[in-house]
Structures are given as C-alpha cells and as structure tokens.
Design an enzyme around this catalytic site. Structure first.
Site, mmCIF file in Angstrom:
data_model
loop_
_atom_site.group_PDB
_atom_site.id
_atom_site.type_symbol
_atom_site.label_atom_id
_atom_site.label_comp_id
_atom_site.label_asym_id
_atom_site.label_seq_id
_atom_site.Cartn_x
_atom_site.Cartn_y
_atom_site.Cartn_z
ATOM 1 C CG HIS A 1 -7.436 -18.079 7.043
ATOM 2 N ND1 HIS A 1 -7.143 -16.809 7.466
ATOM 3 C CD2 HIS A 1 -6.416 -18.768 7.142
ATOM 4 C CE1 HIS A 1 -5.822 -16.503 7.508
ATOM 5 N NE2 HIS A 1 -5.397 -18.065 7.436
ATOM 6 C CG ASP B 1 -12.637 -17.211 9.572
ATOM 7 O OD1 ASP B 1 -11.623 -17.438 9.236
ATOM 8 O OD2 ASP B 1 -12.840 -15.850 9.912
ATOM 9 C CG HIS B 2 -13.064 -16.363 5.461
ATOM 10 N ND1 HIS B 2 -13.313 -15.086 5.244
ATOM 11 C CD2 HIS B 2 -12.358 -16.035 6.637
ATOM 12 C CE1 HIS B 2 -13.181 -14.225 6.124
ATOM 13 N NE2 HIS B 2 -12.371 -14.813 6.801
ATOM 14 C CG HIS C 1 -5.488 -12.409 6.002
ATOM 15 N ND1 HIS C 1 -5.361 -12.377 7.318
ATOM 16 C CD2 HIS C 1 -6.272 -13.349 5.853
ATOM 17 C CE1 HIS C 1 -6.116 -13.089 7.944
ATOM 18 N NE2 HIS C 1 -7.005 -13.567 7.320
ATOM 19 C CG ASP D 1 -10.484 -12.048 7.030
ATOM 20 O OD1 ASP D 1 -11.665 -11.773 6.876
ATOM 21 O OD2 ASP D 1 -10.044 -13.182 7.731
ATOM 22 C CG HIS E 1 -13.503 -11.081 10.421
ATOM 23 N ND1 HIS E 1 -13.782 -12.187 11.250
ATOM 24 C CD2 HIS E 1 -12.995 -11.728 9.388
ATOM 25 C CE1 HIS E 1 -13.269 -13.046 11.025
ATOM 26 N NE2 HIS E 1 -12.413 -12.910 9.952
HETATM 27 FE FE FE Z 1 -11.463 -14.336 8.730
HETATM 28 ZN ZN ZN Z 2 -8.533 -15.224 7.276
#
Ligand code: FE
Ligand code: ZN
Length: 255
Positions: free
Chosen positions: A58, A60-61, A114, A133, A171
């Site tokens: 993802h 955001d990673h 996930h 996550d 997160h």
């Molecule tokens: Fe994330």
């Molecule tokens: Zn994620």
C-alpha cells in the site's frame, strides 16, 4: 542485542520506524510512506539508513521508498509475494525466512488478508514486532485482499510470540480501536484500564505505540476470536475462530 527505535509520524496517522542496532550501528527504516520526514529524523539522530523493510504494497507504506533508496543507497527488503510489486525491492522475503541485521535476527511472519502477501518482521533478540497493517493495538487490518480464514492463522502465529514483545504497527488507530473493543467487550477490566491510558496519551499528542503483546492477548478482540466464552457472548457458540473473527471484523468495519 538491542534496537534503539524511533517513531516518525507521517501523513494523517501513519508511523514509520527508524531502528538502530546498538552493536553494529546499522539503521533500518520500516514502511516509509514518505521520504522527507524520515530523512530529516535520521539526520537529527545522525543515523545513516542501511536497510528499508516493507510489510505490504500500500502507498502509505511504500511511497517514500524510491526517494529514500536514492538518497541513502539502502537495501529494500519486502514481500515478493504481495499482490503488487514493492518499489525498489532488492531482497524478496516470505513467511518463515530469517535474516541478520547487525547483531539482530529478524523472523519474517506472513499475516495475510489485509493484502495477499503482507509480512511482519519480528526482531528475535530485541523482541520488537513490526506489524504493518496486520496487527494494530487493539485491532487488526481490514481484509482488503482476503478473508478471516486468511487472516486467522497469521494472528495465531503472532499470538505465539512472547508476552514481552513490543508491537510497532503502521497506524495510530488505538483510540478508535479501543472504543470499538469496549462496545463488544465492555466488562474487560484490563481493556477499561488501557482505555484510560490511551485517552491520556492521545490528549497529550503522544503515540500509544509500542503496544505490549502480552496485554494485547487479553484485550485485542481480534486475537481473542477463539475464546469460547467471548464467542458465546456474541451468539457464536461453537463458532469461535474464523467465523467469529469475520463477525468481529464486520462489526469494526461498520463501527
Ligand atoms: Fe496503512
Ligand atoms: Zn495497508
């Protein structure tokens, strides 16, 4: 064998981690969803990043990987088996692999659901788990690329880790996770005590991370999906495990 771990908050609620092995002085970075704040923090600390660990694909990673790699020459280690390629990946790892990082040994633990190939990294000496996550404090990741049946074996593996394990997740979701957990597990005294600690930390703008895995085993509903009494309380008598995990996740998705 110890890691000096610093939290770098990025975006709205992501955490990137910088960790330095005390013996070798080697530095790693986990899930850089942005590069600039990570480079700034490393410079503050006087640290040079050798290695980048990635838990899943993802944005955001991983969005900071290319810039960070170009700036530092770091080696990128991540899951070769995720559903989308990790940018800049140098070393592909999978569940059950181990690798050395200075004096530390990391164990790769796949926790799927996930994303299809999500991995977590457990530092065996320091007992730090970088869980991405997959596992949050009092929560778990949404099942974007899998089901409860995919996620449950991974959560069971994480639950086997020592109680002293510190959990460094992707997160800061703890306050909402605690609110949801309280809505389905209101009589849990340790959860109520933790809720008070979380409220104080968050009111002061402090991270709730790292979480303690021993406590998580008692208060994280997703790690307790096979507790017969807990399942029965929610009408899942005899269906503890995967079916009850799916029920809890669906409840959280609409919370
Ligand atoms: Fe994330
Ligand atoms: Zn994620």
């Amino acid at each position: 064998m110890s890691l000096d771990i610093h939290i770098v908050p990025i975006l709205s609620d992501n955490y990137v981690y910088l960790a330095r092995d005390s013996e070798s002085g080697k530095v790693l970075c986990v899930d850089p969803g942005e590069a600039a704040p990570v480079l700034a923090k490393a410079e503050d600390l006087g640290w040079e990043i050798d290695t980048i660990l990635i838990t899943h694909h993802h944005g955001d990673h991983v969005a900071g990987v290319k810039t960070l790699k170009a700036a530092t020459g770091a080696t990128v280690i991540g899951p070769g088996g995720d559903s989308q390629e990790i940018p800049g990946l140098d070393q592909s790892v999978a569940d059950g692999d181990t690798f050395a990082f200075g004096s530390e040994t990391f164990r790769v633990m796949g926790v799927y659901g996930h994303t299809a190939g999500h991995v977590t990294f457990f530092a065996e000496g320091d007992k730090a788990l970088f869980s991405g996550d997959a596992l949050f404090s009092v929560g778990c990741g949404r099942f974007f690329e899998g089901t409860a049946a995919d996620m449950w074996p991974g959560l069971l593996k994480l639950r086997e880790l020592p109680d002293a394990t510190r959990v460094y997740c992707g997160h800061e979701y703890t306050a909402t996770n605690v609110a949801f957990a309280a809505s389905i597990d209101g009589q849990n005294a340790e959860l109520r005590r933790y809720a008070e600690i979380v409220a104080v930390l968050r009111s002061e703008g402090m991270p709730t991370i790292p979480a303690n895995l021993g406590l998580e085993k008692k208060i994280n509903p997703f790690l307790r999906a096979d507790d017969p009494a807990f399942a029965e309380m929610h009408g899942f008598k005899g269906q503890e495990g995967v079916a009850f995990l799916a029920h809890i996740r669906a409840g959280k998705d609409s919370f």
